[in-house]
Structures are given as C-alpha cells and as structure tokens.
Design an enzyme around this catalytic site. Structure first.
Site, PDB file in Angstrom:
ATOM      1  N   LYS A 289      64.694 -95.101  27.571  1.00  0.00           N
ATOM      2  CA  LYS A 289      63.777 -95.303  28.903  1.00  0.00           C
ATOM      3  C   LYS A 289      62.489 -95.859  28.503  1.00  0.00           C
ATOM      4  O   LYS A 289      61.909 -95.840  27.435  1.00  0.00           O
ATOM      5  CB  LYS A 289      63.431 -93.726  29.694  1.00  0.00           C
ATOM      6  CG  LYS A 289      62.949 -92.486  28.807  1.00  0.00           C
ATOM      7  CD  LYS A 289      61.641 -92.632  28.213  1.00  0.00           C
ATOM      8  CE  LYS A 289      60.505 -93.274  28.901  1.00  0.00           C
ATOM      9  NZ  LYS A 289      59.202 -92.763  28.097  1.00  0.00           N
TER      10      LYS A 289
ATOM     11  N   ASP B  86      54.456 -94.896  30.652  1.00  0.00           N
ATOM     12  CA  ASP B  86      55.643 -94.374  29.708  1.00  0.00           C
ATOM     13  C   ASP B  86      55.992 -93.058  29.683  1.00  0.00           C
ATOM     14  O   ASP B  86      57.111 -92.521  29.785  1.00  0.00           O
ATOM     15  CB  ASP B  86      55.439 -94.954  28.218  1.00  0.00           C
ATOM     16  CG  ASP B  86      56.230 -94.788  27.584  1.00  0.00           C
ATOM     17  OD1 ASP B  86      57.079 -95.442  27.406  1.00  0.00           O
ATOM     18  OD2 ASP B  86      56.043 -93.455  26.739  1.00  0.00           O
TER      19      ASP B  86
END
Ligand code: NAP
Length: 323
Positions: A105, A183
């Site tokens: 991811k 993030d």
C-alpha cells in the site's frame, strides 16, 4: 473503477507446488514483515530478491527487477515493496513477464495508473492484489460486524506517529507521490472504509506542508456519509511520546474503540479483541487464495480519499522538516 474481484482464466489446482515469490524493494517493510510472513504461510516460498538495498543470505539477489527476470531463477509472483512512485512500471513489467503481482500500500502514486494494470492482469490471467495490511488487523472484521447493525452517531480518528521512528531517512515519503502523513493515514482510511456500513466522502481538509517538503506532515479532515455521519480525522507525523492509531465510533449502543492500528477492540471499555498482530500473514494467505482462484483484488477507495484531500485541502506552510 473502484473495486475489482473477478475470476481470471487461469485458476490453479489445489496440489500445485508453492508459489515461487520474489520480493522487489528490500527495505523496512520487506525485512520486518514480508519475510517472516512468507516463511510462515503455506503455499508460497521466497525465491529471489531484487533491490537496490541488498538481500538476504541464501536467497538469490539481483539489483533490479529486470535483472531478476532475465538472469534469475524461475518465479511465479512478485511482491512489490518499493516506494509507490516506481511501482506501476514494475507491476507492468512483471505482469508482461507472466507473474502474479502483490502491491504494497498505497497501490500507486496516482489513482488512475492502476486501471491499466487491472486490465493487463485480467488479459494475462494473472492475479493483481492491492494490499491494505491494516484491513487484516484482528479488530477489523469484528468492528465491521458490530457496526453493521448499529445506529452511528460520530467517528473520531487519531493517527499520530513519530515519522523519525517509523520512516527514518525515507526521502521518498516527502516527494510527490510519497503521500507524507497519508502514508500511515491511508491505513486508517483503509480500516474506516472497511468497517463503516455506507460509503463516505470528504467535506473539508487542512493540510500542513513543511516549507522544504512536497508532501504534508499533518492533515485535519472531515468526512460524512449520506446519513450525515460526522467523521473527524487527525493525522500527524510530529507525534512524540505515546503513538496513536485509534478509531472511536460513537453509536446508539455505546462507544466502539479500535486501537493500536486494529490490534485491539473495546466496546464501552470492555475488551472484545486483543490479539498479536498478524496482518502480513493474512495478506499472504489471501494472495495464495487469490492465485489459486484465478482472481484479482484491487480496491482504490482509500487512495481516492487521499486524492480528494489533495484536491479539496487548504494548504498551510509549517516549519521545515529535517530527518
Ligand atoms: P523503504 O524502507 O524506503 O524501502 C523501499 C525499498 O525499495 C528500498 O530497499 C529501496 O532501495 C528499494 N527501491 C527503491 N526503488 C527501487 C527500484 N526501482 N527497484 C528496486 N528497489 C527499489 O520503504 P518501506 O518503509 O519499506 O516502504 C515501502 C512501501 O511499503 C511503501 O509504500 C510503504 O507505504 C509500505 N509500508 C511501509 C510500512 C513501514 O512501516 N515502513 C508499513 C506498511 C507498508 P533504495 O533505498 O536503495 O532505493
């Protein structure tokens, strides 16, 4: 395109040998989580590593994915653990070489770059798996089941961590496409979008950019849904002392708190779940299942919310950040 979960033409038999996997990008997450998870997941074996950074004793090592594909041992799949800015091109190369692809991811540096990969995987009969590791945290499924039957009043998210501890010297995180505080923040969004019963949308965002960086160090966000649910999220990379990865949901039947990134769940203070973290084993079990079933799994919704924050967010400059 929002979500794809569809059978491809090449379903595997139950009795096939382990999937031969190469890790590409052997940095923090590959070493800390992927290697031990692969080692304890039946049906998959670490066969090679491609990275600028050096490899692991006993595992064939190559500087780049291209070298691995041209000179390395036979592999069936790659796990792309590189920064998001370089992953799309690597996924395209790997799919063109007939490999199944696992994406760390966030799935990409932009939302739109993923659709061509989904189509390419489908044409090639290969699996594309855009992972959201936080969705494999033990509190997530019980939280989803609890909230599915409740009247929701409000959601508050605090996702605050010390970037110097968790991302030491990671220059890419501050570059365009690195997402900055999103993030980790996207992990909260991946959980939120899994546990809430209705889709959500962003209504306000304030983004704090260090004067010397291209990505935000903090974000203050409001979301809602078609029932007018108030959702407030604070993401911050400047946290020192105790770290927070908490989602609190007020319902008509009490308060549900998912904490430690989804390792713990409590209802009105009573613990419902407290389990050792095993997110990456969940990821690899799922990857093996997807390959066996000839399926892909790509959900871009968390990344879409981040893109919305960059689109709708009011930006402020804050003091420069140095590692
Ligand atoms: P990292 O420590 O900076 O590691 C990235 C690795 O990729 C480095 O070994 C880097 O080598 C290598 N690399 C960069 N470009 C490459 C290329 N073109 N070909 C081959 N290797 C290349 O970053 P990380 O923390 O592991 O994060 C990687 C991804 O995992 C990110 O998307 C992040 O969101 C995700 N993730 C991280 C964590 C975490 O806690 N750190 C948790 C979950 C998910 P060089 O440095 O030599 O370029």
């Amino acid at each position: 395109m929002i979500q794809v979960l569809q059978p491809g033409p090449a379903a595997r038999e139950e009795t096939v040998p382990p999937i031969r996997l190469a890790i590409v990008g052997f940095g923090k997450i590959a070493r800390d989580q992927h290697v031990p998870a692969i080692a304890t997941t039946p049906g998959i074996a670490l066969t090679a590593i491609a990275s600028h950074d050096g490899g692991l004793e006993g595992i064939p090592y190559f500087k780049t994915l291209d070298h691995l594909l041209s000179e390395g041992p036979q592999i069936d799949a790659v796990a792309l653990c590189t920064p998001p800015q370089v992953r799309r091109a690597q996924a395209e190369v790997a799919l063109a070489a007939g490999k199944h692809v696992l994406l760390e991811k966030p799935p990409g540096a932009t939302v739109s770059e993923i659709a061509p990969l989904v189509a390419q995987a489908q044409r090639a009969g290969r699996t594309l798996f855009a992972t959201w590791h936080s969705r494999f945290a033990p509190a997530v499924e019980p939280a989803r089941a609890f909230l599915a039957e409740r009247t929701l009043r409000a959601v508050t998210i605090a996702w605050k961590e010390d970037v110097r501890i968790w991302h030491p010297g990671q220059a890419w995180i501050w570059e365009p496409g690195g997402l900055g505080v999103f993030d980790p923040g996207i992990n909260a969004l991946s959980i939120l979008t899994e546990i809430l019963p209705r889709p959500i949308f962003l209504t306000r965002a304030e983004l704090a950019f260090p004067a010397n960086r291209a990505a935000p160090i903090a974000a203050d966000l409001d979301f809602s849904d078609t029932n007018g649910l108030a959702i407030h999220a604070e993401f911050d990379f400047r946290q020192t002392g105790p770290q927070s990865w908490d989602i609190l949901v007020e319902t008509a039947d009490g308060v549900l708190v998912l904490s430690k990134g989804g390792a713990e769940l409590a209802h009105d203070g009573k613990k419902l779940v407290e389990t050792p973290e095993a997110e990456y084993r969940g990821i690899y079990r799922r990857f093996v299942e997807l390959i066996a079933g000839g399926m892909s799994d790509v959900d871009l919704v968390p990344l879409q919310h981040v893109a919305d924050a960059f689109m709708l967010g009011r930006r402020t400059l804050v003091e420069p950040f140095e590692d």
